[in-house]
Scaffold this motif. Structure first.
Motif, PDB file in Angstrom:
ATOM      1  N   ILE A 390       0.846  -1.211   0.000  1.00 42.00           N
ATOM      2  CA  ILE A 390       0.000   0.000   0.000  1.00 42.00           C
ATOM      3  C   ILE A 390       0.873   1.249   0.000  1.00 42.00           C
ATOM      4  CG2 ILE A 390      -1.644   1.341   1.360  1.00 42.00           C
ATOM      5  CD1 ILE A 390      -2.817  -1.357   2.288  1.00 42.00           C
ATOM      6  N   ILE A 391       1.941   1.185   0.788  1.00 42.88           N
ATOM      7  CA  ILE A 391       2.838   2.354   0.840  1.00 42.88           C
ATOM      8  C   ILE A 391       3.479   2.570  -0.522  1.00 42.88           C
ATOM      9  CG2 ILE A 391       5.005   3.157   1.823  1.00 42.88           C
ATOM     10  CD1 ILE A 391       4.131   1.813   4.447  1.00 42.88           C
ATOM     11  N   THR A 392       3.851   1.428  -1.193  1.00 35.35           N
ATOM     12  CA  THR A 392       4.410   1.558  -2.553  1.00 35.35           C
ATOM     13  C   THR A 392       3.391   2.219  -3.481  1.00 35.35           C
ATOM     14  OG1 THR A 392       5.742  -0.418  -2.182  1.00 35.35           O
ATOM     15  CG2 THR A 392       5.423   0.285  -4.468  1.00 35.35           C
ATOM     16  N   THR A 393       2.108   1.761  -3.344  1.00 37.18           N
ATOM     17  CA  THR A 393       1.048   2.373  -4.172  1.00 37.18           C
ATOM     18  C   THR A 393       0.901   3.865  -3.851  1.00 37.18           C
ATOM     19  OG1 THR A 393      -0.104   0.245  -4.209  1.00 37.18           O
ATOM     20  CG2 THR A 393      -1.369   2.212  -4.818  1.00 37.18           C
ATOM     21  N   VAL A 394       0.910   4.177  -2.515  1.00 32.38           N
ATOM     22  CA  VAL A 394       0.788   5.596  -2.124  1.00 32.38           C
ATOM     23  C   VAL A 394       1.952   6.399  -2.660  1.00 32.38           C
ATOM     24  CG1 VAL A 394       0.789   7.181  -0.171  1.00 32.38           C
ATOM     25  CG2 VAL A 394      -0.607   5.111  -0.105  1.00 32.38           C
ATOM     26  N   ASN A 395       3.164   5.814  -2.604  1.00 27.14           N
ATOM     27  CA  ASN A 395       4.340   6.511  -3.130  1.00 27.14           C
ATOM     28  C   ASN A 395       4.201   6.753  -4.626  1.00 27.14           C
ATOM     29  OD1 ASN A 395       6.840   7.661  -3.130  1.00 27.14           O
ATOM     30  ND2 ASN A 395       7.931   5.750  -3.371  1.00 27.14           N
ATOM     31  N   ASP A 396       3.699   5.687  -5.334  1.00 24.98           N
ATOM     32  CA  ASP A 396       3.480   5.844  -6.782  1.00 24.98           C
ATOM     33  C   ASP A 396       2.461   6.941  -7.056  1.00 24.98           C
ATOM     34  OD1 ASP A 396       2.042   3.898  -9.444  1.00 24.98           O
ATOM     35  OD2 ASP A 396       3.674   5.335  -9.491  1.00 24.98           O
ATOM     36  N   ILE A 397       1.374   6.944  -6.249  1.00 23.15           N
ATOM     37  CA  ILE A 397       0.333   7.980  -6.427  1.00 23.15           C
ATOM     38  C   ILE A 397       0.922   9.362  -6.148  1.00 23.15           C
ATOM     39  CG2 ILE A 397      -1.816   8.880  -5.455  1.00 23.15           C
ATOM     40  CD1 ILE A 397      -2.676   5.973  -5.029  1.00 23.15           C
ATOM     41  N   SER A 398       1.771   9.458  -5.097  1.00 16.85           N
ATOM     42  CA  SER A 398       2.354  10.773  -4.795  1.00 16.85           C
ATOM     43  C   SER A 398       3.255  11.237  -5.928  1.00 16.85           C
ATOM     44  CB  SER A 398       3.131  10.690  -3.478  1.00 16.85           C
ATOM     45  OG  SER A 398       4.244   9.807  -3.618  1.00 16.85           O
ATOM     46  N   ALA A 438       6.752  11.922   1.829  1.00 15.22           N
ATOM     47  CA  ALA A 438       7.505  11.922   3.085  1.00 15.22           C
ATOM     48  C   ALA A 438       6.869  10.966   4.097  1.00 15.22           C
ATOM     49  CB  ALA A 438       7.580  13.332   3.653  1.00 15.22           C
ATOM     50  N   ALA A 439       5.484  10.960   4.104  1.00 15.34           N
ATOM     51  CA  ALA A 439       4.790  10.059   5.041  1.00 15.34           C
ATOM     52  C   ALA A 439       5.047   8.594   4.698  1.00 15.34           C
ATOM     53  CB  ALA A 439       3.299  10.350   5.041  1.00 15.34           C
ATOM     54  N   THR A 440       5.052   8.299   3.377  1.00 14.77           N
ATOM     55  CA  THR A 440       5.318   6.917   2.960  1.00 14.77           C
ATOM     56  C   THR A 440       6.735   6.492   3.347  1.00 14.77           C
ATOM     57  OG1 THR A 440       5.982   7.719   0.777  1.00 14.77           O
ATOM     58  CG2 THR A 440       3.704   7.035   1.039  1.00 14.77           C
ATOM     59  N   VAL A 441       7.696   7.417   3.231  1.00 16.98           N
ATOM     60  CA  VAL A 441       9.072   7.097   3.648  1.00 16.98           C
ATOM     61  C   VAL A 441       9.104   6.785   5.139  1.00 16.98           C
ATOM     62  CG1 VAL A 441      11.403   8.036   3.887  1.00 16.98           C
ATOM     63  CG2 VAL A 441      10.102   8.419   1.769  1.00 16.98           C
ATOM     64  N   GLN A 442       8.374   7.622   5.906  1.00 19.98           N
ATOM     65  CA  GLN A 442       8.342   7.399   7.360  1.00 19.98           C
ATOM     66  C   GLN A 442       7.674   6.077   7.707  1.00 19.98           C
ATOM     67  OE1 GLN A 442       6.313  10.472   9.455  1.00 19.98           O
ATOM     68  NE2 GLN A 442       6.816   9.695  11.475  1.00 19.98           N
TER      69      GLN A 442
END
Length: 557
Positions: A390-398, A438-442
């Motif tokens: 999900i974080i990867t997806t969020v990062n892709d979306i960002s 930044a949130a996904t990195v965290q």
């Protein structure tokens, strides 16, 4: 040579002003000529008139002096007493003055005839001169006869005086008549002078009127030239500008010179050409802007759907993590209970076989709970991997949001003043994308720590299960050795304390995951709000593009 409009107007006014000044000077000169002519005629006629009057008076005085001398001689002849005076000397002096006056009149009439103002005036002076000469001849005869008679008076020759008296009287009358004819001739000269003055006046009036007419004609010509050179081109330029104002960019103004209007026409043609190019570019750019706005709107809608899905996934992940939290709490509670039971078993191990059996049962329960804990930890590991995806997806979306905000900023910059609000929305989208990244990195960092904790917990749990199995085997084998079992129970207590510590660490990691998920959910909400703003901005951009298309359609190319 091209003359500017201002110089043309100034030249026209200068010509008209020069004509008016010349007309005024000419009129003043003509008036001065008339005045000088009148003064010359009046002064000459008055002078000659006074001289003729003086001549008549002197001729009469000569006659009176001569008669007085003759009367005195006649009175002496008849024995009358008469005062003795020198009549001849007085008469001679008077005759000399009269001779000089005759000579002046003859000379002046000849001189005045030379610069007469007209033919009539010249003829009048000729007649006056001829009459003067005829009168002078008669006067000379009269003077000679009178001189002889006065000499006879002086000689007291009465007979000669009386004999010549009739002839002298006739000559006297002829002289006076000649002077009168000269006066009449002068009157004719005065009439001729009046006619000459009238002719000069008429000529001056006609020439002034003619000059005035020429000035008016010249003014009309200058006005026509200014109208043709200024007013007509200005009207053509005004009509051309009016057509351009209605949106007709197909025409061009004809440039015929290098003056201000010619330069204005060249500038207007260049301006209309630039407007045509701008209109074409505007149409193309508006069409591209419309297409880009449609694409941005579609992309924003897709992104909004993706964000909604992401938000739902985050909600589901949060629920799963919440369940893991509750499961971890139960594991901790159960581990605490196991520790209490193990301690009780250690205290009651010496109580007998029954306590050993209870210990075996407790060991089985521990094994089962350890297996359950291992299963929960494995499930938590799988959930953690799902969160990583999900974080990867969020990062892709960002990243896609960041790219979309960059494209939107480029389009807003191309739109100029109209895209300023869209540029602000693009900046907000970029800020949200950066925050989400930044949130996904965290979260990724936190998940890495959780994964490490989970791996450690799995290892510890597996080891605990193995040890529980070993303890069960030894408990069955060494029921009789309670002390050894108690020792092993103590060892199990320590192991479960470590499990509780690991579970507490896992609980802390899960709480951090929950915090990160809350941040992700907030970022997702903000991203959704930004996406809706982007969609609204793209809708406004589409309306703006349609308005620009409508405005561009006004111009005919």
């Amino acid at each position: 040579m091209s003359i500017s409009i201002a110089n043309r107007i100034l030249l026209g006014f200068a010509v008209v002003t020069a004509v008016l000044i010349a007309l005024g000077l000419y009129a003043t000169g003509q008036i001065g000529t008339v005045r000088d002519t009148i003064d010359r005629i009046v002064s000459r006629d008055l002078m000659v008139m006074r001289q003729l009057d003086d001549l008549g008076n002197k001729a009469r005085d000569l006659g009176v002096q001569r008669r007085n001398a003759v009367i005195s001689v006649l009175m002496r002849e008849h024995g009358r007493s008469v005062p003795d005076e020198d009549s001849y000397v007085v008469w001679s002096r008077m005759a000399a003055a009269t001779d000089g006056l005759f000579a002046d009149l003859v000379r002046e009439s000849a001189e005045f005839r030379q610069d007469a103002i007209s033919v009539d005036r010249m003829a009048a002076w000729d007649r006056l001169n001829a009459t003067l000469k005829q009168t002078l001849q008669v006067y000379n005869a009269y003077r000679d006869s009178s001189d002889a008679q006065l000499k006879a008076v002086v000689a007291k020759d009465f007979e000669k005086v009386e004999a010549s008296n009739e002839e002298v009287s006739r000559l006297y009358e002829a002289t006076i008549a000649g002077i009168e004819r000269t006066r009449s001739a002068l009157d004719g000269s005065v009439v001729a002078g009046q006619r000459g003055v009238a002719e000069v006046y008429e000529f001056s009036r006609f020439s002034i009127l003619l000059t005035l007419a020429a000035g008016v004609l010249l003014s009309v010509i200058v006005t026509w030239a200014i109208s043709r050179a200024v007013v007509r081109p200005v009207n053509e330029v005004a009509a051309f500008v009016e057509r351009v104002g209605t949106g007709d960019l197909t025409g061009r103004i004809a440039v015929t010179g290098q003056d201000e209007i010619g330069r204005l026409g060249t500038t207007l043609n260049a301006m209309v050409g630039g407007l045509s190019d701008l209109a074409r570019t505007n149409r193309s750019a508006t069409a591209d802007l419309n297409a880009a706005a449609a694409e941005i709107r579609a992309s924003a809608q897709e992104q909004a759907a993706s964000v909604e899905e992401q938000f739902a996934a985050v909600q589901e992940t949060a629920a799963t993590v919440d369940e893991i939290t509750h499961s971890g709490a139960q594991i901790s509670k159960r581990a605490t209970d196991v520790i209490a039971t193990a301690q009780a078993s250690a205290q009651t191990a010496r109580a007998g076989l029954r306590a050993a059996s209870d210990t075996a049962k407790a060991m089985d329960l521990i094994r089962e709970q350890g297996e359950a804990v291992a299963g929960n930890i494995v499930a938590l590991s799988e959930k953690t991997q799902a969160i990583g995806e999900i974080i990867t997806t969020v990062n892709d979306i960002s990243e896609r949001t960041h790219l979309l905000s960059l494209n939107a900023a480029i389009e807003a910059a191309a739109a100029g003043e109209s895209g300023r609000s869209f540029a602000i929305v693009a900046a907000e989208m970029k800020l949200l994308a950066d925050q989400a990244k930044a949130a996904t990195v965290q979260v990724r960092s936190i998940l890495s720590e959780i994964q490490r904790g989970i791996n450690s917990s799995v290892m510890l749990t597996e080891e605990a299960v193995k040890r529980a199995a070993t303890g069960k085997t030894r408990t069955d084998a060494t029921v009789r050795t309670i002390e050894e079992m108690a020792a092993r129970v103590d060892e199990g207590v320590q192991t479960f304390q470590q499990i509780v510590a690991s579970t507490n660490q896992q609980q802390l990691g899960i709480e951090q995951v929950m915090g990160a998920l809350q941040n992700i959910r907030q970022a997702s909400q903000q991203t959704a709000a930004g996406t809706r703003e982007v969609e609204m901005a793209s809708a406004n951009l589409t309306e703006l593009a349609q308005g620009l298309m409508t405005l561009a359609e006004r111009y005919r190319l």
